[in-house]
Motif scaffolding. Structure first.
Motif, PDB file in Angstrom:
ATOM      1  N   ALA A   1     -15.986  30.368 -43.189  1.00  0.00           N
ATOM      2  CA  ALA A   1     -15.599  31.661 -42.643  1.00  0.00           C
ATOM      3  C   ALA A   1     -14.426  31.588 -41.748  1.00  0.00           C
ATOM      4  O   ALA A   1     -13.747  32.474 -41.422  1.00  0.00           O
ATOM      5  CB  ALA A   1     -16.779  32.457 -41.693  1.00  0.00           C
ATOM      6  N   GLY A   2     -13.780  30.341 -41.486  1.00  0.00           N
ATOM      7  CA  GLY A   2     -13.105  30.039 -40.699  1.00  0.00           C
ATOM      8  C   GLY A   2     -11.496  31.124 -40.734  1.00  0.00           C
ATOM      9  O   GLY A   2     -11.199  31.465 -39.936  1.00  0.00           O
ATOM     10  N   PRO A   3     -11.033  30.985 -42.050  1.00  0.00           N
ATOM     11  CA  PRO A   3      -9.861  31.841 -42.184  1.00  0.00           C
ATOM     12  C   PRO A   3      -9.962  33.373 -41.582  1.00  0.00           C
ATOM     13  O   PRO A   3      -9.085  33.990 -41.100  1.00  0.00           O
ATOM     14  CB  PRO A   3      -9.340  31.620 -43.710  1.00  0.00           C
ATOM     15  CG  PRO A   3      -9.962  30.292 -44.040  1.00  0.00           C
ATOM     16  CD  PRO A   3     -11.397  30.355 -43.436  1.00  0.00           C
ATOM     17  N   GLY A   4     -11.060  33.820 -42.226  1.00  0.00           N
ATOM     18  CA  GLY A   4     -11.385  35.155 -41.866  1.00  0.00           C
ATOM     19  C   GLY A   4     -11.495  35.535 -40.141  1.00  0.00           C
ATOM     20  O   GLY A   4     -10.905  36.152 -39.524  1.00  0.00           O
ATOM     21  N   PHE A   5     -12.061  34.388 -39.610  1.00  0.00           N
ATOM     22  CA  PHE A   5     -12.126  34.431 -38.022  1.00  0.00           C
ATOM     23  C   PHE A   5     -10.886  34.457 -37.560  1.00  0.00           C
ATOM     24  O   PHE A   5     -10.717  35.025 -36.569  1.00  0.00           O
ATOM     25  CB  PHE A   5     -12.976  33.255 -37.600  1.00  0.00           C
ATOM     26  CG  PHE A   5     -14.566  33.579 -37.543  1.00  0.00           C
ATOM     27  CD1 PHE A   5     -15.186  34.777 -38.042  1.00  0.00           C
ATOM     28  CD2 PHE A   5     -15.384  32.496 -37.589  1.00  0.00           C
ATOM     29  CE1 PHE A   5     -16.529  35.061 -38.070  1.00  0.00           C
ATOM     30  CE2 PHE A   5     -16.957  32.640 -37.795  1.00  0.00           C
ATOM     31  CZ  PHE A   5     -17.346  33.954 -38.070  1.00  0.00           C
ATOM     32  N   ALA A   6      -9.952  33.577 -38.284  1.00  0.00           N
ATOM     33  CA  ALA A   6      -8.671  33.472 -37.682  1.00  0.00           C
ATOM     34  C   ALA A   6      -7.886  34.629 -37.229  1.00  0.00           C
ATOM     35  O   ALA A   6      -7.127  34.868 -36.468  1.00  0.00           O
ATOM     36  CB  ALA A   6      -7.891  32.212 -38.080  1.00  0.00           C
ATOM     37  N   GLY A   7      -7.943  35.529 -38.559  1.00  0.00           N
ATOM     38  CA  GLY A   7      -7.184  36.398 -38.642  1.00  0.00           C
ATOM     39  C   GLY A   7      -7.859  37.654 -37.668  1.00  0.00           C
ATOM     40  O   GLY A   7      -6.995  38.470 -37.083  1.00  0.00           O
ATOM     41  N   LEU A   8      -9.026  37.821 -37.521  1.00  0.00           N
ATOM     42  CA  LEU A   8      -9.663  38.703 -36.452  1.00  0.00           C
ATOM     43  C   LEU A   8      -9.517  38.334 -35.094  1.00  0.00           C
ATOM     44  O   LEU A   8      -8.943  39.042 -34.067  1.00  0.00           O
ATOM     45  CB  LEU A   8     -11.208  38.817 -36.702  1.00  0.00           C
ATOM     46  CG  LEU A   8     -11.809  39.318 -37.944  1.00  0.00           C
ATOM     47  CD1 LEU A   8     -13.148  39.115 -37.881  1.00  0.00           C
ATOM     48  CD2 LEU A   8     -11.118  40.784 -37.925  1.00  0.00           C
ATOM     49  N   GLU A   9      -9.318  36.886 -34.844  1.00  0.00           N
ATOM     50  CA  GLU A   9      -8.859  36.447 -33.466  1.00  0.00           C
ATOM     51  C   GLU A   9      -7.390  36.601 -32.987  1.00  0.00           C
ATOM     52  O   GLU A   9      -7.155  37.122 -31.919  1.00  0.00           O
ATOM     53  CB  GLU A   9      -8.950  35.075 -33.279  1.00  0.00           C
ATOM     54  CG  GLU A   9     -10.690  34.604 -33.321  1.00  0.00           C
ATOM     55  CD  GLU A   9     -10.818  33.150 -33.627  1.00  0.00           C
ATOM     56  OE1 GLU A   9     -12.029  32.562 -33.627  1.00  0.00           O
ATOM     57  OE2 GLU A   9     -10.009  32.287 -33.949  1.00  0.00           O
ATOM     58  N   ALA A  10      -6.468  36.580 -34.022  1.00  0.00           N
ATOM     59  CA  ALA A  10      -5.050  37.024 -33.930  1.00  0.00           C
ATOM     60  C   ALA A  10      -4.963  38.560 -33.570  1.00  0.00           C
ATOM     61  O   ALA A  10      -4.258  38.782 -32.396  1.00  0.00           O
ATOM     62  CB  ALA A  10      -4.303  36.624 -34.853  1.00  0.00           C
ATOM     63  N   ARG A  11      -5.783  39.347 -34.146  1.00  0.00           N
ATOM     64  CA  ARG A  11      -5.686  40.824 -33.707  1.00  0.00           C
ATOM     65  C   ARG A  11      -6.396  40.979 -32.478  1.00  0.00           C
ATOM     66  O   ARG A  11      -5.679  41.634 -31.590  1.00  0.00           O
ATOM     67  CB  ARG A  11      -6.613  41.514 -34.738  1.00  0.00           C
ATOM     68  CG  ARG A  11      -6.015  41.717 -36.251  1.00  0.00           C
ATOM     69  CD  ARG A  11      -4.842  42.863 -35.889  1.00  0.00           C
ATOM     70  NE  ARG A  11      -4.233  43.251 -37.201  1.00  0.00           N
ATOM     71  CZ  ARG A  11      -3.371  43.930 -37.524  1.00  0.00           C
ATOM     72  NH1 ARG A  11      -2.673  44.440 -36.371  1.00  0.00           N
ATOM     73  NH2 ARG A  11      -3.104  44.387 -38.596  1.00  0.00           N
ATOM     74  N   ALA A  12      -7.382  40.442 -32.047  1.00  0.00           N
ATOM     75  CA  ALA A  12      -8.014  40.279 -30.803  1.00  0.00           C
ATOM     76  C   ALA A  12      -7.016  39.974 -29.651  1.00  0.00           C
ATOM     77  O   ALA A  12      -6.786  40.622 -28.563  1.00  0.00           O
ATOM     78  CB  ALA A  12      -9.277  39.512 -30.324  1.00  0.00           C
ATOM     79  N   ARG A  13      -6.355  38.637 -29.800  1.00  0.00           N
ATOM     80  CA  ARG A  13      -5.428  38.453 -28.932  1.00  0.00           C
ATOM     81  C   ARG A  13      -4.247  39.445 -28.629  1.00  0.00           C
ATOM     82  O   ARG A  13      -3.695  39.545 -27.559  1.00  0.00           O
ATOM     83  CB  ARG A  13      -4.749  37.096 -29.215  1.00  0.00           C
ATOM     84  CG  ARG A  13      -5.858  35.776 -29.211  1.00  0.00           C
ATOM     85  CD  ARG A  13      -5.445  34.438 -29.174  1.00  0.00           C
ATOM     86  NE  ARG A  13      -6.154  33.391 -29.222  1.00  0.00           N
ATOM     87  CZ  ARG A  13      -6.738  32.801 -30.201  1.00  0.00           C
ATOM     88  NH1 ARG A  13      -6.544  33.194 -31.481  1.00  0.00           N
ATOM     89  NH2 ARG A  13      -7.664  31.825 -29.851  1.00  0.00           N
ATOM     90  N   ASP A  14      -3.851  39.894 -29.571  1.00  0.00           N
ATOM     91  CA  ASP A  14      -2.651  41.107 -29.788  1.00  0.00           C
ATOM     92  C   ASP A  14      -3.162  42.429 -28.554  1.00  0.00           C
ATOM     93  O   ASP A  14      -2.315  42.846 -28.011  1.00  0.00           O
ATOM     94  CB  ASP A  14      -2.422  41.677 -31.053  1.00  0.00           C
ATOM     95  CG  ASP A  14      -1.703  40.844 -32.010  1.00  0.00           C
ATOM     96  OD1 ASP A  14      -0.983  39.912 -31.524  1.00  0.00           O
ATOM     97  OD2 ASP A  14      -1.830  41.103 -33.283  1.00  0.00           O
ATOM     98  N   ALA A  15      -4.601  42.468 -28.717  1.00  0.00           N
ATOM     99  CA  ALA A  15      -4.993  43.510 -27.704  1.00  0.00           C
ATOM    100  C   ALA A  15      -5.216  43.103 -26.252  1.00  0.00           C
ATOM    101  O   ALA A  15      -5.217  43.805 -25.292  1.00  0.00           O
ATOM    102  CB  ALA A  15      -6.231  43.968 -28.210  1.00  0.00           C
ATOM    103  N   ASP A  16      -5.651  41.962 -26.233  1.00  0.00           N
ATOM    104  CA  ASP A  16      -5.928  41.102 -25.029  1.00  0.00           C
ATOM    105  C   ASP A  16      -5.899  39.708 -25.072  1.00  0.00           C
ATOM    106  O   ASP A  16      -6.610  39.052 -25.643  1.00  0.00           O
ATOM    107  CB  ASP A  16      -7.270  41.461 -24.326  1.00  0.00           C
ATOM    108  CG  ASP A  16      -7.421  41.209 -22.954  1.00  0.00           C
ATOM    109  OD1 ASP A  16      -6.752  40.074 -22.502  1.00  0.00           O
ATOM    110  OD2 ASP A  16      -8.397  41.580 -22.364  1.00  0.00           O
TER     111      ASP A  16
END
Length: 366
Positions: free
Chosen positions: A143-158
């Motif tokens: 699942a790592g690649p999918g998590f990495a994409g979501l984490e990038a989006r979250a960091r954009d928000a905060d």
């Protein structure tokens, strides 16, 4: 639809990602479906700002400081079986010693080890600032690649967010074994949810928690926050949940959640895609083989919005359109979380979860 097409559907629904060759070979040798074990992964270091927890099919947490024989674990299928086998006494004694457990009887000792591991995970993420908990879905062996994409989006928000990645035995299947894997993963998800509840309930009551799930990870969240023996009691008040194409139905939620005491206000965001290949079972329909209608139909969304999270529970419920991933079969679209993380809807999801101050009105239903 001809017989060949029906046989191909399970294969097309398989979500195993590249780089999982060992797991795939093991599945093919074991009637095309098998538990997902993490003997090789558990010792890998986590990136900065990220903690990881690995959970087996029984809801038991992997120890990250003890070597595990990955091959023997795959054959055992779960941690309790692995450590209770004849010849594993020395390994279990080392595990008990590492976590200060002195019980001699196996079941009492195993329970104490699991309590210590839940404490350890909770301490590792109990810090100021928002914690984003990421939960993958069924048939995910990497699942790592999918998590990495979501984490990038979250960091954009905060940019101050921290992450807890939850890796669990969503079972894995290829070819005709996919249906069996799907059924097993639906059995595993509630137990994993109860374990996640045990971790989150150990955090400070004011800790801001944001749970983001993909696919059957939605069922893990339901049992962590609203169902199970504790029905979410004792969780931090500042809690929001986002579900990306949840592979569940409205009926998987309790009839009505426990109201949140004022002045707390919680949020649920449901991302839907009526064209998702896996959610629509390859075109057969979302209601077949274990309903996945919450990830697809506005009707199911409105059922939980008006029933489960009805007025007075102090929940705001939002619906987001997550259509637009690449087409994989005729008009049906990819279920891959990597593709979902790239959509503008993912940016909107994390804005609601991390930045909205309660001013955004929930989605209205007829």
């Amino acid at each position: 639809m001809n017989k060949v097409s029906l046989l191909l559907i399970p294969a097309l629904l398989t979500a195993a990602r590249p780089g999982a060759a060992q797991g795939t070979v093991y599945m093919l040798a074991h009637m095309t479906h098998a538990p997902v074990t993490f003997g090789e992964s558990v010792r890998k270091p986590s990136p900065a700002g990220v903690e990881r927890v690995y959970i087996d099919r029984n809801g038991d947490i992997y120890p990250r400081s003890i070597n595990i024989d990955a091959g023997r674990l795959r054959r055992a299928g779960d941690l309790e079986t692995y450590y209770s086998q004849r010849g594993a006494q020395a390994e279990f004694d080392a595990l008990k010693f590492g976590y200060g457990v002195t019980h001699r009887e196996f079941r009492r000792a195993w329970s104490a080890v699991q309590d210590a591991l839940a404490d350890q995970v909770a301490r590792s993420v109990d810090a100021p600032g928002p914690l984003v908990v990421l939960v993958h879905g069924f048939n995910s062996v990497a699942a790592g690649p999918g998590f990495a994409g979501l984490e990038a989006r979250a960091r954009d928000a905060d940019s101050s967010v921290r992450f807890l990645e939850v890796y669990w035995d969503g079972h894995a299947g290829v070819l005709t074994g996919t249906a069996a894997a799907w059924a097993r993963s639906r059995q595993n998800a509630p137990r994993v949810g109860e374990t996640l509840y045990g971790i989150l309930s150990r955090l400070g009551k004011r800790a801001p928690i944001r749970i983001v799930t993909h696919s059957l990870g939605g069922m893990v969240a339901v049992h962590a926050v609203w169902s199970g023996p504790y029905a979410g009691r004792g969780l931090p008040a500042d809690l929001r949940v986002g579900m990306i194409v949840p592979a569940i139905a409205g009926k998987d939620f309790p009839a009505r959640v426990q109201p949140v005491p004022a002045p707390s206000q919680r949020m649920v965001v449901v991302g839907q895609n009526e064209h998702d290949y896996a959610i629509s079972k390859g075109g057969l329909g979302a209601r077949y083989f274990g309903s996945t209608t919450l990830g697809r139909t506005r009707e199911d969304f409105c059922t939980i919005a008006s029933r489960t999270f009805q007025q007075g529970t102090r929940y705001t419920v939002h619906r987001l359109d997550f259509s637009g991933t690449p087409k994989v079969f005729m008009s049906l679209e990819s279920h891959d979380v990597v593709h979902y993380a790239r959509l503008d809807a993912a940016r909107r999801l994390f804005y609601l979860l991390l930045r909205d101050n309660g001013s955004a009105a929930g989605t209205s239903c007829p």
